[in-house]
Write a protein that holds these residues in place. Sequence first.
Motif, PDB file in Angstrom:
ATOM      1  N   THR A 178       0.835  -1.204   0.000  1.00  0.00           N
ATOM      2  CA  THR A 178       0.000   0.000   0.000  1.00  0.00           C
ATOM      3  C   THR A 178       0.866   1.249   0.000  1.00  0.00           C
ATOM      4  OG1 THR A 178      -1.753  -1.160   1.211  1.00  0.00           O
ATOM      5  CG2 THR A 178      -1.798   1.244   1.253  1.00  0.00           C
ATOM      6  N   LYS A 179       1.856   1.287   0.884  1.00  0.00           N
ATOM      7  CA  LYS A 179       2.740   2.448   0.966  1.00  0.00           C
ATOM      8  C   LYS A 179       3.548   2.633  -0.317  1.00  0.00           C
ATOM      9  CE  LYS A 179       2.004   3.804   5.258  1.00  0.00           C
ATOM     10  NZ  LYS A 179       1.527   5.182   5.595  1.00  0.00           N
ATOM     11  N   LEU A 180       3.843   1.527  -0.995  1.00  0.00           N
ATOM     12  CA  LEU A 180       4.632   1.583  -2.232  1.00  0.00           C
ATOM     13  C   LEU A 180       3.776   1.822  -3.465  1.00  0.00           C
ATOM     14  CD1 LEU A 180       7.029  -1.410  -1.455  1.00  0.00           C
ATOM     15  CD2 LEU A 180       7.640   1.022  -1.485  1.00  0.00           C
ATOM     16  N   GLY A 181       2.454   1.974  -3.274  1.00  0.00           N
ATOM     17  CA  GLY A 181       1.563   2.257  -4.392  1.00  0.00           C
ATOM     18  C   GLY A 181       1.155   1.038  -5.197  1.00  0.00           C
ATOM     19  N   GLN A 208      -8.406   3.685   1.839  1.00  0.00           N
ATOM     20  CA  GLN A 208      -8.153   5.061   2.258  1.00  0.00           C
ATOM     21  C   GLN A 208      -6.953   5.623   1.506  1.00  0.00           C
ATOM     22  OE1 GLN A 208      -9.579   7.169   4.546  1.00  0.00           O
ATOM     23  NE2 GLN A 208      -7.961   8.720   4.478  1.00  0.00           N
ATOM     24  N   HIS A 209      -5.894   4.837   1.405  1.00  0.00           N
ATOM     25  CA  HIS A 209      -4.663   5.288   0.765  1.00  0.00           C
ATOM     26  C   HIS A 209      -4.871   5.587  -0.714  1.00  0.00           C
ATOM     27  CE1 HIS A 209      -0.247   5.588   0.407  1.00  0.00           C
ATOM     28  NE2 HIS A 209      -0.405   5.004  -0.771  1.00  0.00           N
ATOM     29  N   PHE A 210      -5.672   4.758  -1.379  1.00  0.00           N
ATOM     30  CA  PHE A 210      -5.851   4.919  -2.819  1.00  0.00           C
ATOM     31  C   PHE A 210      -7.107   5.710  -3.188  1.00  0.00           C
ATOM     32  CE2 PHE A 210      -3.105   1.139  -2.511  1.00  0.00           C
ATOM     33  CZ  PHE A 210      -2.069   1.554  -3.329  1.00  0.00           C
ATOM     34  N   GLY A 211      -7.793   6.263  -2.205  1.00  0.00           N
ATOM     35  CA  GLY A 211      -8.953   7.105  -2.481  1.00  0.00           C
ATOM     36  C   GLY A 211     -10.169   6.359  -2.962  1.00  0.00           C
ATOM     37  N   ALA A 212     -10.249   5.066  -2.665  1.00  0.00           N
ATOM     38  CA  ALA A 212     -11.411   4.260  -3.061  1.00  0.00           C
ATOM     39  C   ALA A 212     -12.512   4.442  -2.020  1.00  0.00           C
ATOM     40  CB  ALA A 212     -11.024   2.797  -3.214  1.00  0.00           C
ATOM     41  N   GLY A 247     -15.897   4.505  -2.056  1.00  0.00           N
ATOM     42  CA  GLY A 247     -17.008   3.565  -1.983  1.00  0.00           C
ATOM     43  C   GLY A 247     -16.615   2.255  -1.334  1.00  0.00           C
ATOM     44  N   ALA A 248     -15.439   1.736  -1.710  1.00  0.00           N
ATOM     45  CA  ALA A 248     -14.956   0.477  -1.142  1.00  0.00           C
ATOM     46  C   ALA A 248     -14.628   0.639   0.339  1.00  0.00           C
ATOM     47  CB  ALA A 248     -13.722   0.004  -1.909  1.00  0.00           C
ATOM     48  N   LYS A 249     -14.076   1.794   0.722  1.00  0.00           N
ATOM     49  CA  LYS A 249     -13.776   2.043   2.128  1.00  0.00           C
ATOM     50  C   LYS A 249     -15.065   2.040   2.955  1.00  0.00           C
ATOM     51  CE  LYS A 249     -12.068   5.558   5.312  1.00  0.00           C
ATOM     52  NZ  LYS A 249     -11.613   6.965   5.468  1.00  0.00           N
ATOM     53  N   MET A 250     -16.097   2.704   2.454  1.00  0.00           N
ATOM     54  CA  MET A 250     -17.369   2.734   3.166  1.00  0.00           C
ATOM     55  C   MET A 250     -17.954   1.337   3.287  1.00  0.00           C
ATOM     56  SD  MET A 250     -19.159   6.214   1.701  1.00  0.00           S
ATOM     57  CE  MET A 250     -20.677   5.846   2.594  1.00  0.00           C
ATOM     58  N   SER A 251     -17.799   0.534   2.235  1.00  0.00           N
ATOM     59  CA  SER A 251     -18.314  -0.834   2.263  1.00  0.00           C
ATOM     60  C   SER A 251     -17.627  -1.656   3.351  1.00  0.00           C
ATOM     61  CB  SER A 251     -18.107  -1.490   0.895  1.00  0.00           C
ATOM     62  OG  SER A 251     -18.523  -2.839   0.909  1.00  0.00           O
ATOM     63  N   SER A 252     -16.298  -1.511   3.485  1.00  0.00           N
ATOM     64  CA  SER A 252     -15.569  -2.252   4.510  1.00  0.00           C
ATOM     65  C   SER A 252     -15.951  -1.783   5.909  1.00  0.00           C
ATOM     66  CB  SER A 252     -14.056  -2.079   4.300  1.00  0.00           C
ATOM     67  OG  SER A 252     -13.641  -2.720   3.107  1.00  0.00           O
ATOM     68  N   LEU A 253     -16.147  -0.486   6.076  1.00  0.00           N
ATOM     69  CA  LEU A 253     -16.573   0.032   7.372  1.00  0.00           C
ATOM     70  C   LEU A 253     -17.967  -0.466   7.733  1.00  0.00           C
ATOM     71  CD1 LEU A 253     -15.232   3.704   7.205  1.00  0.00           C
ATOM     72  CD2 LEU A 253     -14.522   1.936   8.815  1.00  0.00           C
ATOM     73  N   GLN A 254     -18.833  -0.574   6.738  1.00  0.00           N
ATOM     74  CA  GLN A 254     -20.170  -1.108   6.995  1.00  0.00           C
ATOM     75  C   GLN A 254     -20.107  -2.569   7.411  1.00  0.00           C
ATOM     76  OE1 GLN A 254     -22.518   1.820   3.822  1.00  0.00           O
ATOM     77  NE2 GLN A 254     -22.490  -0.370   3.487  1.00  0.00           N
ATOM     78  N   GLN A 255     -19.191  -3.319   6.805  1.00  0.00           N
ATOM     79  CA  GLN A 255     -19.009  -4.719   7.214  1.00  0.00           C
ATOM     80  C   GLN A 255     -18.494  -4.801   8.648  1.00  0.00           C
ATOM     81  OE1 GLN A 255     -17.124  -7.398   4.185  1.00  0.00           O
ATOM     82  NE2 GLN A 255     -17.184  -5.589   2.893  1.00  0.00           N
ATOM     83  N   LEU A 256     -17.612  -3.871   9.021  1.00  0.00           N
ATOM     84  CA  LEU A 256     -17.128  -3.834  10.406  1.00  0.00           C
ATOM     85  C   LEU A 256     -18.274  -3.547  11.371  1.00  0.00           C
ATOM     86  CD1 LEU A 256     -13.719  -1.952  10.099  1.00  0.00           C
ATOM     87  CD2 LEU A 256     -14.062  -4.183  11.177  1.00  0.00           C
ATOM     88  N   CYS A 257     -19.154  -2.633  10.991  1.00  0.00           N
ATOM     89  CA  CYS A 257     -20.301  -2.306  11.844  1.00  0.00           C
ATOM     90  C   CYS A 257     -21.235  -3.508  11.968  1.00  0.00           C
ATOM     91  CB  CYS A 257     -21.059  -1.104  11.274  1.00  0.00           C
ATOM     92  SG  CYS A 257     -20.156   0.459  11.398  1.00  0.00           S
ATOM     93  N   SER A 258     -21.356  -4.290  10.896  1.00  0.00           N
ATOM     94  CA  SER A 258     -22.210  -5.477  10.944  1.00  0.00           C
ATOM     95  C   SER A 258     -21.579  -6.587  11.771  1.00  0.00           C
ATOM     96  CB  SER A 258     -22.480  -5.988   9.517  1.00  0.00           C
ATOM     97  OG  SER A 258     -23.154  -5.009   8.746  1.00  0.00           O
ATOM     98  N   LEU A 259     -20.257  -6.715  11.677  1.00  0.00           N
ATOM     99  CA  LEU A 259     -19.548  -7.763  12.416  1.00  0.00           C
ATOM    100  C   LEU A 259     -19.499  -7.450  13.904  1.00  0.00           C
ATOM    101  CD1 LEU A 259     -17.778 -10.363  12.267  1.00  0.00           C
ATOM    102  CD2 LEU A 259     -15.804  -8.843  12.023  1.00  0.00           C
ATOM    103  N   GLY A 307     -19.238   7.381  10.014  1.00  0.00           N
ATOM    104  CA  GLY A 307     -19.862   8.705  10.011  1.00  0.00           C
ATOM    105  C   GLY A 307     -18.888   9.779   9.558  1.00  0.00           C
ATOM    106  N   GLN A 308     -17.641   9.705  10.044  1.00  0.00           N
ATOM    107  CA  GLN A 308     -16.626  10.679   9.650  1.00  0.00           C
ATOM    108  C   GLN A 308     -16.347  10.619   8.149  1.00  0.00           C
ATOM    109  OE1 GLN A 308     -16.455  12.880  12.118  1.00  0.00           O
ATOM    110  NE2 GLN A 308     -14.258  12.776  12.520  1.00  0.00           N
ATOM    111  N   THR A 309     -16.317   9.403   7.603  1.00  0.00           N
ATOM    112  CA  THR A 309     -16.081   9.235   6.173  1.00  0.00           C
ATOM    113  C   THR A 309     -17.212   9.858   5.361  1.00  0.00           C
ATOM    114  OG1 THR A 309     -14.867   7.170   6.571  1.00  0.00           O
ATOM    115  CG2 THR A 309     -15.685   7.547   4.342  1.00  0.00           C
ATOM    116  N   CYS A 310     -18.442   9.630   5.791  1.00  0.00           N
ATOM    117  CA  CYS A 310     -19.589  10.219   5.102  1.00  0.00           C
ATOM    118  C   CYS A 310     -19.548  11.741   5.166  1.00  0.00           C
ATOM    119  CB  CYS A 310     -20.892   9.710   5.715  1.00  0.00           C
ATOM    120  SG  CYS A 310     -21.220   7.952   5.457  1.00  0.00           S
ATOM    121  N   LEU A 311     -19.228  12.277   6.319  1.00  0.00           N
ATOM    122  CA  LEU A 311     -19.180  13.730   6.478  1.00  0.00           C
ATOM    123  C   LEU A 311     -18.076  14.336   5.620  1.00  0.00           C
ATOM    124  CD1 LEU A 311     -20.420  16.135   7.960  1.00  0.00           C
ATOM    125  CD2 LEU A 311     -18.766  15.782   9.791  1.00  0.00           C
ATOM    126  N   GLN A 312     -16.936  13.667   5.551  1.00  0.00           N
ATOM    127  CA  GLN A 312     -15.845  14.154   4.706  1.00  0.00           C
ATOM    128  C   GLN A 312     -16.248  14.148   3.241  1.00  0.00           C
ATOM    129  OE1 GLN A 312     -12.669  11.519   5.856  1.00  0.00           O
ATOM    130  NE2 GLN A 312     -12.522  12.421   7.909  1.00  0.00           N
TER     131      GLN A 312
END
Length: 326
Positions: free
Chosen positions: A102-105, A139-143, A145-157, A169-174
């Motif tokens: 991720t750090k190396l792109g 987050q690193h690559f600016g994806a 929609g995918a970031k929100m999807s993973s956070l939603q899975q965390l909330c479900s888990l 919530g912070q991601t949505c507000l940003q």
Amino acid sequence: MEILGSTFDDSVFSEARDRVSASLSSYNAKFCEPEWFCDSAALDTDDSLETQKVYKFRGDLAIRQGNYQKALDAYSSCLLWIADNNLTIRRDVLEGMARCCTKLGQRDRALDLADLLSKEASNTSHLTSLLLLKVSIYQHFGAVGAKMSSLQQLCSLLPFNPWHWFSLGQTCLQLLESNTTTGSISSKRCETTEKQVSEETEEQEEEAAELREDRVWLKACTCYIRTRLLLRILRQQQSSFVLQRSESVLQITEEALQQLNPREATLQALTEVMSEDLIPEKMREDYQDGESLTSVCLQSFRERWWDKILLTGVLATDGTRTDTKS
């Protein structure tokens, strides 16, 4: 002076004091750099476990130094020496490699490593770590929609963890503040078969709908309300710095809701839906870390909360008020 029946002259103690207070001569000790502990000579062994430890140490050290290519090389070498039954170290190394990529792109390789970890996940702790890894990659690559999807899975888990709700919530507000809600960013790579392309197109259309400004606004309101409910319940059991953090996040949550500016009727409707499952007994028993995934009935974010939120009708009555206060 007499001590325990023996007599000592004061000069003895004076001489002792002089010896103790005498300044020490300079001492130049050899300073051992961390690399000394994983010198090349340490690899001159037939012990696979020792070799694995050296490469793992090199990788960890390189990450601390910010040399991600060196860390990736060390982790890759370490992976070759890990025994098949040493799943804990293997997962740790694979995650380290994904973070280096991720750090190396190297987005695709990072996601490939995450996919490999997902196949080996056997409990909720594994899945939680995997989802947090994906969040950092997206987050690193600016994806977004995918970031929100993973956070939603965390909330479900882990539905009673306020920090994942707060992050979502912070991601949505940003998103609302940066006006980047048009279009969608899919977390999947392009595939070649017609069926897969069709499925991805449908997924992109669904993500695009979820990234509409009114829906992002509603989701932000929902997440902050859920965060507030959970923190108010949990702070009764907290103390010290944990309580301080909760109070701080509660303040940020209140300020975010003021900025989002939902109507009172919307607040009441969302609070009612998001508090339905907040039963103390259930919160103590459900989704414990380490539980086998086979025993976890994981409902999706949409099934558990979002569809119910949409049925309240608040999106139609209040969703057009997305001009958040600056």
